[in-house]
Design an enzyme around this catalytic site. Sequence first.
Site, short mmCIF file in Angstrom:
data_model
loop_
_atom_site.label_atom_id
_atom_site.label_comp_id
_atom_site.label_asym_id
_atom_site.label_seq_id
_atom_site.Cartn_x
_atom_site.Cartn_y
_atom_site.Cartn_z
N LYS A 78 0.86 -1.19 0.00
CA LYS A 78 0.00 0.00 0.00
C LYS A 78 0.89 1.24 0.00
O LYS A 78 1.90 1.27 0.72
CB LYS A 78 -0.91 -0.03 1.24
CG LYS A 78 -1.93 1.10 1.30
CD LYS A 78 -2.84 0.99 2.53
CE LYS A 78 -3.90 2.08 2.54
NZ LYS A 78 -4.82 1.99 3.69
N SER A 158 -9.89 2.25 2.64
CA SER A 158 -8.96 2.94 1.77
C SER A 158 -7.97 1.99 1.09
O SER A 158 -7.32 2.38 0.13
CB SER A 158 -8.16 3.98 2.57
OG SER A 158 -7.36 3.34 3.55
N SER A 182 -10.41 0.17 6.99
CA SER A 182 -9.78 0.14 5.66
C SER A 182 -9.09 -1.14 5.25
O SER A 182 -8.66 -1.25 4.11
CB SER A 182 -8.78 1.29 5.54
OG SER A 182 -9.47 2.48 5.29
#
Length: 490
Positions: A78, A158, A182
Site C-alpha cells: 500500500k 482505503s 480500511s
Amino acid sequence: MTALTSLTLKAALDGLADKSFSSEELTAAHVSAVEAARSLNAYVLETPEKALEMAKASDARRAKGQAGALDGAPLGIKDLFCTEGVRSTAGSNILGNFVPTYESTVTANLWRDGAVMLGKLNMDEFAMGSSNETSAFGPVVNPWRSEGGNAKLTPGGSSGGSAAAVAAELCLGATATDTGGSIRQPASFTGTVGIKPTYGRCSRWGVVAFASSLDQAGPIAKTVEDAAILLKSMAGHDVKDSTSLDVEVPDFASFVGKSVKGLRIGIPKEYRVDGMPAEIEKLWEQGIAWLKEAGCEIVEVSLPHTKYALPAYYIVAPAEASSNLARYDGMRFGLRKDGANLTETYENTRAAGFGAEVKRRILIGTYVLSAGYYDAYYLKALKVRRRIADDFDQAFQKVDALLTPTAPSAAFGLGENADDPVAMYLNDIFTVTVNLAGLPGMSIPAGLDAKGLPLGLQLIGKALDEGTLFSLGGAIEKAADFRARPAKWW
Ligand code: GLN
C-alpha cells in the site's frame, strides 16, 4: 498446472521450497499479470526491475539454504508505507514525487523475511475514504462485477488497491492499513481475507500517519492461513514506535485449522441496524449456524454505546488527522506552490496539494479541537471512546470473540456515494468500534449476494488474541468454502 499467479501464498512458498519453480518465474508471472491489469488502476507504481532483482537474490539465498519465511514471495505494498528509494505518495498530490530515504518497519520486516516487492498500491488519499475515489491517482476498479452487468464497482477503501490486487491475482498478498475499517471493508468487497491486528502489534514507523491512535497495519490475503503467515512477518516490537507492543509474536498460522469447539461467540444485538439489507442479515445467520456446527456456543451480548461509535470516530480521526497533516507545508516533502510570502506559500501548497475529502477532515478536525469546541466535541468523543472500550471489556467477560457482518452492503458502484460524505461514512458502522477500542478484527469472505458479489463476516477478538481469530476465521473459511473468483474482464 495452476497458473503461478493463482497459487495461495502458502502453496507458492511450498512450491519454492520444493523447487517446483523459482522466485524469478513466480515474480515474472506476477509482473506480467500486473502489466495486463492496468485498467484496474490497482498499482500506482510498478517496480518490475526491483522485483526481478529481489527475486534473483531470493533464489540465490534459497540455493544456499538461507531462505526466510517469505522468501521469494511477490507482494504488493500500500502506498502509505514508506519504501526507501521508491516513491511513496499516500495517494496524495501533496507528497508529489516524495522518495523516502528510509523504509517503514513493517515493509523492512517483510524484506528481512525474503519477500519481493512488485510495486505500490493505490489507496484513498491519506487513507481517508471507503471507496478509493479520494485517491489523487483516480479510483481502483473492483475486479468483481455484478452478474450480467459491466458497471464499474468500488473495491472499497482505503486499501482498495491492496484488496483488488489480491482478488485479481496481481500479488500473493498485500500490506494494508486500517484506521476505521480500511483493511476489513475492502476485503469484504473483494472476497479476500483481511485482518486488523491489535493496536500496537505492528509498528507504525514509516507508515504515513492518518489518526495515530487508531492506525494499524495488517495484511490482505487470499486465505486465512496466508493472512496469518503475512502478519507473523509484519508484526513485532519496534523501538522506533513508542506505541508498538513489546510482546511475543505467536506463530499465527499454527492457529488455523485448530478446533473451535467450546468457544463462546458473542452476537452484539446493537449491530442489527435499521435498514440492514436482508442478505447481510442472512449471511450473519449463516455464520452463526456455521460456528454452532463447529461446536461454538452462541451468546447474545450487548454493546450499548455502539450508536455513538461512528460520530465519535468522525471527531477523533479528523482531529488527529488535522494535527498530523500540519507537516505538509511545502517545506519538507513533495509539492510546493510558492507565494509572495511564507504564509501564502503554505496556503497555496495546501490548497493545491490536498483533495476535497482531506480538506473536509482538516476543517472538521481543526474545528473540534478549537478553543470553545474542544470540550463539547473532542473531549466528549474521547469519553465515548472509553465507554465503547468498556462495552467490549464487559462482553469479553462472557465470550471469546464476536461475530458481525463486516460492512452494511456489498461493493457499490463507483460514483454512487461520491457526493454524500455521510452515506460514505456509514460504510464504517461495523468496523470503527474495533479501532476505537484497539482490538483485532478480521474479515472473511463468507458468501455472495443476489448479484454475485462477495460479502464478508467480521470476527472481533480480545486484545492480543489474534490466534483465536485465526482459528475461528479458519472454521468460517472451511464452512463457507468460498471458491468464487471474479471472471477476468480486464
Ligand atoms: N473509511 C474510514 C475513513 O474514511 C476508514 C479509513 C481507514 O480505515 N483508513 O476514515
